[in-house]
Motif scaffolding. Structure first.
Motif, PDB file in Angstrom:
ATOM      1  N   THR A 425       8.666  -7.556   6.807  1.00 55.43           N
ATOM      2  CA  THR A 425       8.864  -6.500   8.034  1.00 55.43           C
ATOM      3  C   THR A 425       8.507  -6.765   9.176  1.00 55.43           C
ATOM      4  O   THR A 425       7.039  -6.135   9.551  1.00 55.43           O
ATOM      5  CB  THR A 425       8.485  -5.169   7.278  1.00 55.43           C
ATOM      6  N   CYS A 429       0.839 -11.109   5.522  1.00 53.43           N
ATOM      7  CA  CYS A 429      -0.148 -11.192   4.013  1.00 53.43           C
ATOM      8  C   CYS A 429      -1.252 -12.208   4.552  1.00 53.43           C
ATOM      9  O   CYS A 429      -0.821 -13.218   5.000  1.00 53.43           O
ATOM     10  CB  CYS A 429       0.987 -11.288   3.380  1.00 53.43           C
ATOM     11  N   ASP A 505      11.903  -9.263  -1.480  1.00 53.13           N
ATOM     12  CA  ASP A 505      11.391  -9.148  -0.251  1.00 53.13           C
ATOM     13  C   ASP A 505      10.911  -9.740   1.183  1.00 53.13           C
ATOM     14  O   ASP A 505      10.387  -9.697   2.499  1.00 53.13           O
ATOM     15  CB  ASP A 505       9.969  -8.355   0.484  1.00 53.13           C
ATOM     16  N   SER A 547      12.315  -3.566   0.590  1.00 53.71           N
ATOM     17  CA  SER A 547      10.088  -4.248   0.987  1.00 53.71           C
ATOM     18  C   SER A 547       9.535  -3.565  -0.015  1.00 53.71           C
ATOM     19  O   SER A 547       9.199  -3.975  -0.630  1.00 53.71           O
ATOM     20  CB  SER A 547      10.019  -2.387   1.967  1.00 53.71           C
ATOM     21  N   SER A 548       8.560  -4.202   0.864  1.00 53.36           N
ATOM     22  CA  SER A 548       7.351  -4.677   0.174  1.00 53.36           C
ATOM     23  C   SER A 548       6.393  -3.703  -0.171  1.00 53.36           C
ATOM     24  O   SER A 548       5.960  -4.175  -1.563  1.00 53.36           O
ATOM     25  CB  SER A 548       6.135  -5.407   0.998  1.00 53.36           C
ATOM     26  N   LEU A 549       6.617  -2.086   0.412  1.00 52.56           N
ATOM     27  CA  LEU A 549       6.431  -1.534  -0.669  1.00 52.56           C
ATOM     28  C   LEU A 549       6.833  -1.123  -1.723  1.00 52.56           C
ATOM     29  O   LEU A 549       6.140  -0.320  -2.581  1.00 52.56           O
ATOM     30  CB  LEU A 549       6.666  -0.217   0.788  1.00 52.56           C
ATOM     31  N   GLU A 550       7.910  -1.792  -2.211  1.00 53.38           N
ATOM     32  CA  GLU A 550       8.687  -1.300  -3.468  1.00 53.38           C
ATOM     33  C   GLU A 550       8.797  -2.528  -4.588  1.00 53.38           C
ATOM     34  O   GLU A 550       8.941  -2.420  -5.244  1.00 53.38           O
ATOM     35  CB  GLU A 550       9.803  -0.749  -3.287  1.00 53.38           C
ATOM     36  N   ASN A 551       8.049  -3.567  -3.893  1.00 56.41           N
ATOM     37  CA  ASN A 551       8.131  -5.018  -4.614  1.00 56.41           C
ATOM     38  C   ASN A 551       7.439  -5.082  -5.432  1.00 56.41           C
ATOM     39  O   ASN A 551       6.244  -5.395  -5.560  1.00 56.41           O
ATOM     40  CB  ASN A 551       8.443  -6.235  -3.221  1.00 56.41           C
ATOM     41  N   ASP A 554       4.637  -8.115  -6.516  1.00 54.31           N
ATOM     42  CA  ASP A 554       3.341  -8.266  -5.885  1.00 54.31           C
ATOM     43  C   ASP A 554       2.082  -8.220  -6.524  1.00 54.31           C
ATOM     44  O   ASP A 554       1.105  -8.696  -6.221  1.00 54.31           O
ATOM     45  CB  ASP A 554       3.504  -7.731  -4.839  1.00 54.31           C
ATOM     46  N   LEU A 560      -4.314  -7.032  -4.040  1.00 59.19           N
ATOM     47  CA  LEU A 560      -3.286  -5.047  -3.531  1.00 59.19           C
ATOM     48  C   LEU A 560      -4.280  -4.112  -3.456  1.00 59.19           C
ATOM     49  O   LEU A 560      -5.454  -4.264  -3.659  1.00 59.19           O
ATOM     50  CB  LEU A 560      -2.337  -4.701  -4.349  1.00 59.19           C
ATOM     51  N   LYS A 564      -1.877   0.903  -3.573  1.00 57.15           N
ATOM     52  CA  LYS A 564      -0.656   0.095  -3.947  1.00 57.15           C
ATOM     53  C   LYS A 564      -1.015  -0.242  -5.517  1.00 57.15           C
ATOM     54  O   LYS A 564       0.431  -0.661  -6.241  1.00 57.15           O
ATOM     55  CB  LYS A 564      -0.761  -1.219  -3.188  1.00 57.15           C
ATOM     56  N   LYS A 567      -0.244   2.400  -8.316  1.00 62.55           N
ATOM     57  CA  LYS A 567       1.011   2.849  -8.058  1.00 62.55           C
ATOM     58  C   LYS A 567       2.171   1.745  -9.455  1.00 62.55           C
ATOM     59  O   LYS A 567       2.925   2.081  -9.875  1.00 62.55           O
ATOM     60  CB  LYS A 567       2.227   2.686  -7.121  1.00 62.55           C
TER      61      LYS A 567
END
Length: 584
Positions: A425, A429, A505, A547-551, A554, A560, A564, A567
């Motif tokens: 996005t 990284c 992602d 999205s990488s927020l939900e990947n 990772d 991380l 995260k 989570k």
């Protein structure tokens, strides 16, 4: 004389056995049969060079129920409205049973095949009202015999001494109903109970004499006596004989319409359940291919299920019935190999292979035995996994395993590939590739229902030139794993109807996988990594952007943030060991 040409193929879909060659092995068999009574048949096996030998044939008739016919059967009594109606009737009969508490009603419910709905109520009635009753006050042979039989059938302890008060009576002192109940009760005798042995001889002789002298005017009572002479009622499997008793019950003067309606509805519901179990068993038998590839064996899957239905009677034990039917079918096939078709040398090899239970032994077997041996090993392996899954369900609460029920057997995969730089996005990284060879790390996790079942974090075997290429390699690796899992679920009767989604992602990776044109920037990618394109075209795999927020993957490939990480850890279902308790 008729001739039959059959082509056999050993299936290669045995991915759980890594040591089996993936090559497709085919051979043809040509047989000729004279008649059903013939003992020998010509047979030729072709594996490279043609070999002709004399083989026996069992002369078995083809099955009366083919696969398509079984799968075409439909029954309307499995709908929700029928089940709701049955539940309402069960409550009415339950109130009727608790109010009357009559032994005759309990016996009728058992013969009608619906006593399973009232096990607790029947146990309560027998335990509180009839178990402690003073036997010395009883002088009615019918009531005493019925009480004795029902108590013993339901596992209560009652002495044979309850019949001592009738020992000096003559046959003319008893009516036919009493003698019939005495005869059936006598078959519940244990070793050394001489009173019941004498009672059986007495009742059998008296009933037989009344049948010969035509002293039984009631046609229904006469048919009950004749049926008891064939088999006592408690020796019979309930459901096959329930229909006949329903026909007799509705003609009785003391018939209860609510009980009759429940019996009619329930037998149709059970028949629908048994039909679904038979269809599932038939699908398994069709997938094995034994009947097609080994035409000399008996194709008797319906008979195998019917036998299992008699062995495992309770309707809630459908899993056990299906498993037992499969075992019967395999035993029948192996029995025909030993008794009909195999030579002594071949059978010795087959016996040794089974004793060793080693997949490497398959190379020593003749081609037709390889088919049976592979099916046997695969079936045992899958059945053991099913049993383990059933034991797992018994160890955890329903709310913890609801996601693993058959109607929710859907799963998704999350793939991720980390590189020295990665466009997410429009953000970069931190580099996470190896500083030694600059190769990326692939990670994926598979969720079945709400829990992770398999995952991986592994360095790639190639050096990617871009983030998109690294993600593309990771997506292909995930697709291969997903294809294997789909086959495993299909073996567990949970075939996936829809495409499995891979969440990635990187939008460029999604575009490369869906674009069949080889562009200049992707032509250097090894052709094996384009396997995912074939799976997408066939509808097996669906590559989607997330999205990488939900990947979730990772967590396997990069560092991380604490928030995260916690989570994603919770999403994986990982719990704190100390919070669940520990064993010192």
């Amino acid at each position: 004389m008729s001739s039959i040409i059959v082509q056999f193929a050993i299936p290669r879909d045995t991915s759980f056995i890594s040591k089996v060659s993936s090559k497709r092995r085919c051979f043809t068999a040509a047989t000729s049969a004279t008649s059903r009574d013939g003992q020998h048949a010509r047979c030729s096996l072709q594996v490279g060079n043609e070999i002709e030998t004399e083989r026996r044939t069992g002369g078995y008739q083809p099955t009366l129920w083919d696969y398509d016919s079984i799968q075409s059967f439909e029954f309307e009594y499995k709908e929700e409205k029928q089940l709701e109606k049955a539940a309402t009737l069960i409550e009415k009969v339950k109130r009727l049973l608790l109010q009357g508490q009559r032994l005759e009603l309990i016996d009728d419910l058992r013969r009608l095949g619906i006593s399973c709905h009232f096990r607790n109520e029947i146990d309560q009635i027998l335990n509180t009202k009839y178990l402690e009753k003073n036997e010395l006050d009883e002088r009615d042979l019918y009531s005493t015999s019925l009480r004795f039989r029902l108590l013993r059938q339901y596992g209560f302890t009652i002495s044979q001494d309850v019949f001592d008060c009738f020992k000096n009576d003559k046959a003319t002192d008893f009516d036919t109903k009493g003698l019939l109940q005495l005869y059936e009760a006598s078959f519940l005798a244990t070793h050394g109970e001489e009173t019941l042995e004498i009672a059986r001889e007495f009742a059998a002789k008296s009933l037989h004499q009344r049948v010969v002298d035509h002293e039984i005017d009631d046609i229904h009572l006469l048919s009950s006596v004749e049926a008891a002479f064939e088999f006592p009622s408690h020796w019979r499997v309930q459901m096959p004989y329930a229909k006949g008793f329903i026909d007799a019950y509705k003609k009785r003067q003391d018939m209860n319409p609510v009980v009759l309606e429940l019996a009619k509805l329930d037998i149709n519901i059970v028949q629908a359940q048994f039909l679904e179990e038979l269809k599932e068993t038939s699908r398994w038998w069709e997938r094995t291919g034994l009947a097609q590839e080994l035409p000399f064996i008996r194709d008797r899957i319906v008979e195998c299920y019917y036998w299992a239905n008699g062995m495992v009677e309770r309707r809630e034990h459908g899993f056990e019935r299906i498993m037992l039917a499969k075992i019967n079918a395999l035993i029948t096939a192996i029995d025909d190999i030993y008794d009909v078709y195999g030579t002594l040398e071949e059978l010795q090899l087959f016996t040794d292979a089974i004793r060793r239970w080693d997949i490497e032994s398959i190379d020593k077997l003749p081609p037709y035995m390889k088919v049976c041996y592979l099916t046997l090993i695969k079936s045992v392996y899958l059945q053991s996994q099913l049993v383990k899954g059933k034991q797992l369900q018994q160890c955890f609460p329903d709310n913890m395993i609801s996601a693993f029920k058959p109607d929710t057997f859907q799963y998704e995969k999350v793939s991720s590939a980390s590189h020295n730089f990665q466009s997410l996005t429009n953000q970069l990284c931190p580099p996470t590739c190896s500083v030694d060879d600059r190769r990326s790390t692939s990670g994926f996790v598979f969720n079945l229902g709400s829990g992770a079942v398999t995952w991986s974090s592994k360095k790639q075997g190639v050096t990617a030139l871009s983030t998109a290429e690294a993600e593309y390699v990771a997506a292909t690796s995930s697709a291969c794993q997903g294809l294997w899992l789909r086959r495993v679920l299909a073996d567990f009767e949970q075939e996936q109807k829809q495409a499995t989604g891979i969440f990635c992602d990187n939008r460029s990776t999604v575009a490369i996988a869906k674009n069949q044109v080889m562009h200049g920037r992707t032509k250097h990618i090894d052709i094996k990594f384009h396997f995912i394109r074939d799976l997408i075209n066939e509808g097996v795999i669906s590559l989607k952007f997330c999205s990488s927020l939900e990947n979730l993957a990772d967590i396997f490939t990069k560092s991380l943030s604490s928030e995260k990480h916690v989570k994603f850890r919770n999403m994986l279902g990982v719990c704190n060991y100390e919070s669940r308790g520990s064993v010192e």
